[in-house]
Design a protein around this motif. Structure first.
Motif, PDB file in Angstrom:
ATOM      1  N   TYR A  39     -10.732  -4.194   6.348  1.00 26.21           N
ATOM      2  CA  TYR A  39     -10.078  -2.899   6.512  1.00 26.21           C
ATOM      3  C   TYR A  39     -10.787  -2.080   7.589  1.00 26.21           C
ATOM      4  N   GLU A  40     -12.114  -2.125   7.570  1.00 22.77           N
ATOM      5  CA  GLU A  40     -12.911  -1.386   8.551  1.00 22.77           C
ATOM      6  C   GLU A  40     -12.571  -1.846   9.974  1.00 22.77           C
ATOM      7  N   ALA A  41     -12.472  -3.140  10.176  1.00 20.08           N
ATOM      8  CA  ALA A  41     -12.127  -3.676  11.500  1.00 20.08           C
ATOM      9  C   ALA A  41     -10.723  -3.243  11.912  1.00 20.08           C
ATOM     10  N   ILE A  42      -9.801  -3.228  10.977  1.00 20.32           N
ATOM     11  CA  ILE A  42      -8.437  -2.794  11.270  1.00 20.32           C
ATOM     12  C   ILE A  42      -8.431  -1.328  11.688  1.00 20.32           C
ATOM     13  N   ILE A  43      -9.117  -0.485  10.918  1.00 15.63           N
ATOM     14  CA  ILE A  43      -9.168   0.947  11.211  1.00 15.63           C
ATOM     15  C   ILE A  43      -9.837   1.208  12.551  1.00 15.63           C
ATOM     16  N   ASP A  44     -10.851   0.430  12.873  1.00 15.19           N
ATOM     17  CA  ASP A  44     -11.567   0.609  14.140  1.00 15.19           C
ATOM     18  C   ASP A  44     -10.743   0.178  15.349  1.00 15.19           C
ATOM     19  N   ASN A  45      -9.777  -0.714  15.151  1.00 16.06           N
ATOM     20  CA  ASN A  45      -9.045  -1.287  16.273  1.00 16.06           C
ATOM     21  C   ASN A  45      -7.582  -0.864  16.401  1.00 16.06           C
ATOM     22  N   PHE A  46      -7.067  -0.194  15.398  1.00 15.92           N
ATOM     23  CA  PHE A  46      -5.668   0.203  15.412  1.00 15.92           C
ATOM     24  C   PHE A  46      -5.535   1.631  14.910  1.00 15.92           C
ATOM     25  N   PRO A  47      -4.445   2.318  15.278  1.00 16.52           N
ATOM     26  CA  PRO A  47      -4.271   3.708  14.864  1.00 16.52           C
ATOM     27  C   PRO A  47      -3.797   3.839  13.409  1.00 16.52           C
ATOM     28  N   VAL A  48      -4.604   3.329  12.491  1.00 14.87           N
ATOM     29  CA  VAL A  48      -4.292   3.406  11.058  1.00 14.87           C
ATOM     30  C   VAL A  48      -4.869   4.724  10.540  1.00 14.87           C
ATOM     31  N   TRP A  49      -4.001   5.535  10.005  1.00 17.73           N
ATOM     32  CA  TRP A  49      -4.427   6.837   9.527  1.00 17.73           C
ATOM     33  C   TRP A  49      -4.438   6.909   8.001  1.00 17.73           C
ATOM     34  N   SER A  50      -3.759   5.995   7.351  1.00 20.70           N
ATOM     35  CA  SER A  50      -3.710   5.995   5.894  1.00 20.70           C
ATOM     36  C   SER A  50      -3.791   4.555   5.394  1.00 20.70           C
ATOM     37  N   LEU A  51      -4.640   4.353   4.395  1.00 23.11           N
ATOM     38  CA  LEU A  51      -4.793   3.036   3.771  1.00 23.11           C
ATOM     39  C   LEU A  51      -4.657   3.237   2.274  1.00 23.11           C
ATOM     40  N   GLU A  52      -3.556   2.761   1.724  1.00 24.28           N
ATOM     41  CA  GLU A  52      -3.226   3.020   0.321  1.00 24.28           C
ATOM     42  C   GLU A  52      -4.216   2.393  -0.657  1.00 24.28           C
ATOM     43  N   ASP A  53      -4.716   1.195  -0.368  1.00 30.54           N
ATOM     44  CA  ASP A  53      -5.625   0.524  -1.296  1.00 30.54           C
ATOM     45  C   ASP A  53      -7.035   1.098  -1.189  1.00 30.54           C
ATOM     46  N   GLY A  54      -7.174   2.376  -1.403  1.00 30.17           N
ATOM     47  CA  GLY A  54      -8.476   3.003  -1.237  1.00 30.17           C
ATOM     48  C   GLY A  54      -9.235   3.097  -2.548  1.00 30.17           C
TER      49      GLY A  54
ATOM     50  N   VAL B 146       2.112   8.498  16.983  1.00 28.40           N
ATOM     51  CA  VAL B 146       2.598   7.725  15.847  1.00 28.40           C
ATOM     52  C   VAL B 146       1.413   6.977  15.238  1.00 28.40           C
ATOM     53  N   ALA B 147       1.064   7.347  14.041  1.00 28.73           N
ATOM     54  CA  ALA B 147      -0.021   6.682  13.320  1.00 28.73           C
ATOM     55  C   ALA B 147       0.583   5.681  12.339  1.00 28.73           C
ATOM     56  N   ILE B 148      -0.235   4.753  11.913  1.00 28.08           N
ATOM     57  CA  ILE B 148       0.211   3.687  11.017  1.00 28.08           C
ATOM     58  C   ILE B 148      -0.360   3.926   9.625  1.00 28.08           C
ATOM     59  N   ALA B 149       0.459   3.746   8.612  1.00 26.50           N
ATOM     60  CA  ALA B 149       0.029   3.803   7.218  1.00 26.50           C
ATOM     61  C   ALA B 149       0.200   2.407   6.627  1.00 26.50           C
ATOM     62  N   LEU B 150      -0.815   1.952   5.915  1.00 26.55           N
ATOM     63  CA  LEU B 150      -0.778   0.614   5.318  1.00 26.55           C
ATOM     64  C   LEU B 150      -0.896   0.697   3.800  1.00 26.55           C
ATOM     65  N   ASP B 151      -0.147  -0.138   3.136  1.00 29.07           N
ATOM     66  CA  ASP B 151      -0.279  -0.330   1.693  1.00 29.07           C
ATOM     67  C   ASP B 151      -0.372  -1.836   1.468  1.00 29.07           C
ATOM     68  N   PRO B 152      -1.576  -2.409   1.658  1.00 25.80           N
ATOM     69  CA  PRO B 152      -1.716  -3.861   1.621  1.00 25.80           C
ATOM     70  C   PRO B 152      -1.587  -4.504   0.244  1.00 25.80           C
ATOM     71  N   ALA B 153      -1.538  -3.728  -0.831  1.00 27.76           N
ATOM     72  CA  ALA B 153      -1.379  -4.286  -2.181  1.00 27.76           C
ATOM     73  C   ALA B 153      -2.359  -5.418  -2.445  1.00 27.76           C
ATOM     74  N   ALA B 154      -3.630  -5.142  -2.220  1.00 28.05           N
ATOM     75  CA  ALA B 154      -4.670  -6.165  -2.353  1.00 28.05           C
ATOM     76  C   ALA B 154      -4.732  -6.769  -3.758  1.00 28.05           C
ATOM     77  N   GLU B 155      -4.294  -6.021  -4.747  1.00 35.91           N
ATOM     78  CA  GLU B 155      -4.336  -6.564  -6.113  1.00 35.91           C
ATOM     79  C   GLU B 155      -3.462  -7.804  -6.256  1.00 35.91           C
ATOM     80  N   ARG B 156      -2.502  -7.972  -5.380  1.00 35.52           N
ATOM     81  CA  ARG B 156      -1.625  -9.143  -5.437  1.00 35.52           C
ATOM     82  C   ARG B 156      -2.320 -10.422  -4.981  1.00 35.52           C
ATOM     83  N   VAL B 157      -3.417 -10.286  -4.260  1.00 36.31           N
ATOM     84  CA  VAL B 157      -4.157 -11.468  -3.791  1.00 36.31           C
ATOM     85  C   VAL B 157      -5.505 -11.598  -4.500  1.00 36.31           C
ATOM     86  N   LEU B 158      -5.710 -10.791  -5.535  1.00 36.07           N
ATOM     87  CA  LEU B 158      -6.955 -10.817  -6.306  1.00 36.07           C
ATOM     88  C   LEU B 158      -6.819 -11.764  -7.490  1.00 36.07           C
ATOM     89  N   ARG B 159      -7.695 -12.760  -7.523  1.00 38.80           N
ATOM     90  CA  ARG B 159      -7.737 -13.701  -8.648  1.00 38.80           C
ATOM     91  C   ARG B 159      -9.191 -13.949  -9.001  1.00 38.80           C
TER      92      ARG B 159
END
Length: 85
Positions: free
Chosen positions: A54-69, A21-34
């Motif tokens: 993001y790099e630290a998250i990918i290195d430490n957790f099974p994140v296979w997809s990051l939407e805010d690319g 089971v891999a994890i996919a993230l869609d952090p919607a970073a634009e919502r915290v961009l000012r």
């Protein structure tokens, strides 16, 4: 939060990672961009800082997809980082 997700995957009897089971993230970073700065957890972060997070998250957790690319993140994280097995 990701630690809890991995714990739940394990407790359900599955293997965390791309072979389970891999994890996919869609952090919607634009919502915290000012004004060109990302505001996260009381910190003001540059785009390089956000990519570092993001790099630290990918290195430490099974994140296979990051939407805010956005292109800079994809170039830095794309081929060189893979979710842990």
């Amino acid at each position: 939060m990701l630690s809890l997700i991995v714990q739940a995957i394990n407790q359900a009897g599955y293997l965390p990672g791309r072979d389970g089971v891999a994890i996919a993230l869609d952090p919607a970073a634009e919502r915290v961009l000012r004004d060109g700065t990302y505001h996260v957890a009381g910190e003001s972060l540059s785009s390089d800082d956000m990519i570092g997070r993001y790099e630290a998250i990918i290195d430490n957790f099974p994140v296979w997809s990051l939407e805010d690319g956005w292109p800079k993140a994809t170039g830095r994280l794309g081929a060189s980082h893979r979710a842990p097995r």
